[in-house]
Design a protein around this motif. Structure first.
Motif, short mmCIF file in Angstrom:
data_model
loop_
_atom_site.label_atom_id
_atom_site.label_comp_id
_atom_site.label_asym_id
_atom_site.label_seq_id
_atom_site.Cartn_x
_atom_site.Cartn_y
_atom_site.Cartn_z
N GLU A 32 -4.63 4.00 25.93
CA GLU A 32 -5.43 5.59 25.25
C GLU A 32 -5.03 6.48 25.59
O GLU A 32 -5.27 7.63 25.34
CB GLU A 32 -6.94 4.81 25.42
CG GLU A 32 -7.46 3.53 24.56
CD GLU A 32 -7.46 4.20 23.11
OE1 GLU A 32 -7.97 5.16 22.37
OE2 GLU A 32 -7.00 3.45 21.94
N GLU A 33 -4.87 6.80 26.92
CA GLU A 33 -4.06 8.00 27.55
C GLU A 33 -3.40 9.12 26.67
O GLU A 33 -3.62 9.93 26.98
CB GLU A 33 -4.08 8.00 28.56
CG GLU A 33 -3.30 8.56 30.10
CD GLU A 33 -4.57 9.20 30.33
OE1 GLU A 33 -4.61 10.72 30.49
OE2 GLU A 33 -5.69 8.61 30.72
N LYS A 34 -1.93 7.71 26.05
CA LYS A 34 -1.29 8.93 25.46
C LYS A 34 -1.64 8.89 23.88
O LYS A 34 -1.81 10.29 23.63
CB LYS A 34 -0.43 8.00 24.79
CG LYS A 34 0.67 7.38 25.94
CD LYS A 34 2.21 7.01 25.45
CE LYS A 34 2.73 6.19 26.59
NZ LYS A 34 3.06 7.04 28.06
N LYS A 35 -2.62 8.48 23.38
CA LYS A 35 -3.55 8.80 22.13
C LYS A 35 -4.19 10.17 22.97
O LYS A 35 -4.39 10.97 22.04
CB LYS A 35 -4.30 7.95 21.82
CG LYS A 35 -3.94 6.77 20.94
CD LYS A 35 -4.40 5.92 20.46
CE LYS A 35 -4.35 4.38 20.27
NZ LYS A 35 -5.27 3.49 19.43
N TRP A 36 -4.70 10.10 23.65
CA TRP A 36 -5.67 11.09 24.53
C TRP A 36 -5.18 12.82 24.32
O TRP A 36 -5.05 13.78 24.14
CB TRP A 36 -6.82 10.96 25.33
CG TRP A 36 -8.28 10.45 24.57
CD1 TRP A 36 -8.28 8.90 24.74
CD2 TRP A 36 -9.38 10.95 24.81
NE1 TRP A 36 -10.05 8.53 23.95
CE2 TRP A 36 -10.84 10.21 24.57
CE3 TRP A 36 -9.87 12.39 24.33
CZ2 TRP A 36 -11.65 10.16 24.42
CZ3 TRP A 36 -10.90 12.29 24.00
CH2 TRP A 36 -11.99 12.06 24.04
N GLU A 37 -4.14 12.43 25.28
CA GLU A 37 -2.89 13.30 25.42
C GLU A 37 -2.62 14.57 23.84
O GLU A 37 -2.13 15.61 24.14
CB GLU A 37 -1.95 12.83 26.34
CG GLU A 37 -2.74 12.84 28.12
CD GLU A 37 -1.35 12.00 28.54
OE1 GLU A 37 -0.16 11.84 28.27
OE2 GLU A 37 -1.22 11.52 29.53
N ALA A 38 -2.18 13.30 23.53
CA ALA A 38 -1.91 13.68 22.22
C ALA A 38 -2.90 14.62 21.96
O ALA A 38 -2.78 16.17 21.09
CB ALA A 38 -1.18 12.94 21.16
N TYR A 39 -4.67 14.27 21.32
CA TYR A 39 -5.39 14.51 20.33
C TYR A 39 -5.29 15.42 21.14
O TYR A 39 -5.93 17.10 20.51
CB TYR A 39 -6.17 13.90 21.01
CG TYR A 39 -7.53 14.20 19.71
CD1 TYR A 39 -7.68 14.10 18.77
CD2 TYR A 39 -8.68 14.54 21.23
CE1 TYR A 39 -8.99 14.98 17.87
CE2 TYR A 39 -10.04 14.92 20.13
CZ TYR A 39 -9.79 15.98 18.76
OH TYR A 39 -11.42 15.44 18.16
#
Length: 180
Positions: free
Chosen positions: A159-166
């Protein structure tokens, strides 16, 4: 030149650190380091670090020969003395999460600049600007909380990676409203 009104308002983060003297302004390409976190670690179970960041704005109004001129400035700041980490548990992954909080504040500063740009530059600006700021701040705080909730304060790596990308994608989307 006749000045009818000259108003200076400084609105700070939800934590209202108006007396905070040290602050770091958000800058494209610059990242936080652990050395920037100067606050005393709090004994909060499961928390390794805390970032205190937010948006400030100031504006001025003056009338010259019947023509209203409005200027405003919107900034994103990180407050070192109110931000902390536990040295024994800190790592680069957690630092990236904390950078995410700072980046979210910058995203909402850009959104605020876009909204202010669309406002009529007349005597209604002050009231409208304050209302927009308050609403933007509510949404920013909710967004910060959602970031922590969905990433479990950086523990959920996928989820952290998704948020960083978002967050990076959103910053690009609002690139026209970055501070120049």
């Amino acid at each position: 030149m006749k000045i009818i009104a000259s108003i200076f308002i400084l609105v700070t983060t939800i934590f209202n650190f108006q007396n905070e003297t040290e602050k770091i302004e958000w800058r494209e390409g610059e990242r936080l380091t652990w050395a920037d976190f100067k606050g005393v670690p709090e004994n909060v179970a499961g928390f390794v670090a805390s970032t205190n960041s937010g948006i400030s704005f100031s504006y001025g109004m003056q009338s010259t020969n019947g023509v209203m001129e409005i200027t405003y400035d919107i900034n994103t700041y990180f407050y070192p003395e109110a931000s902390w980490y536990k040295i024994e548990s800190a790592n680069n992954h957690i630092l990236s999460h904390e950078q995410g909080h700072f980046d979210i504040s910058e995203l909402f500063a850009r959104k605020l600049r876009r909204q202010f740009e669309a406002l009529d530059k007349d005597e209604t600006f002050k009231e409208k600007a304050r209302k927009i700021y308050r609403e933007n701040e509510k949404i920013r705080v909710a967004f910060q909380n959602e970031f922590d909730k969905e990433t479990d304060h950086s523990k959920n790596i996928s989820e952290e990676k998704k948020w960083e990308a978002y967050i990076a994608e959103q910053l690009k989307e609002y690139n026209d409203w970055r501070k120049k």
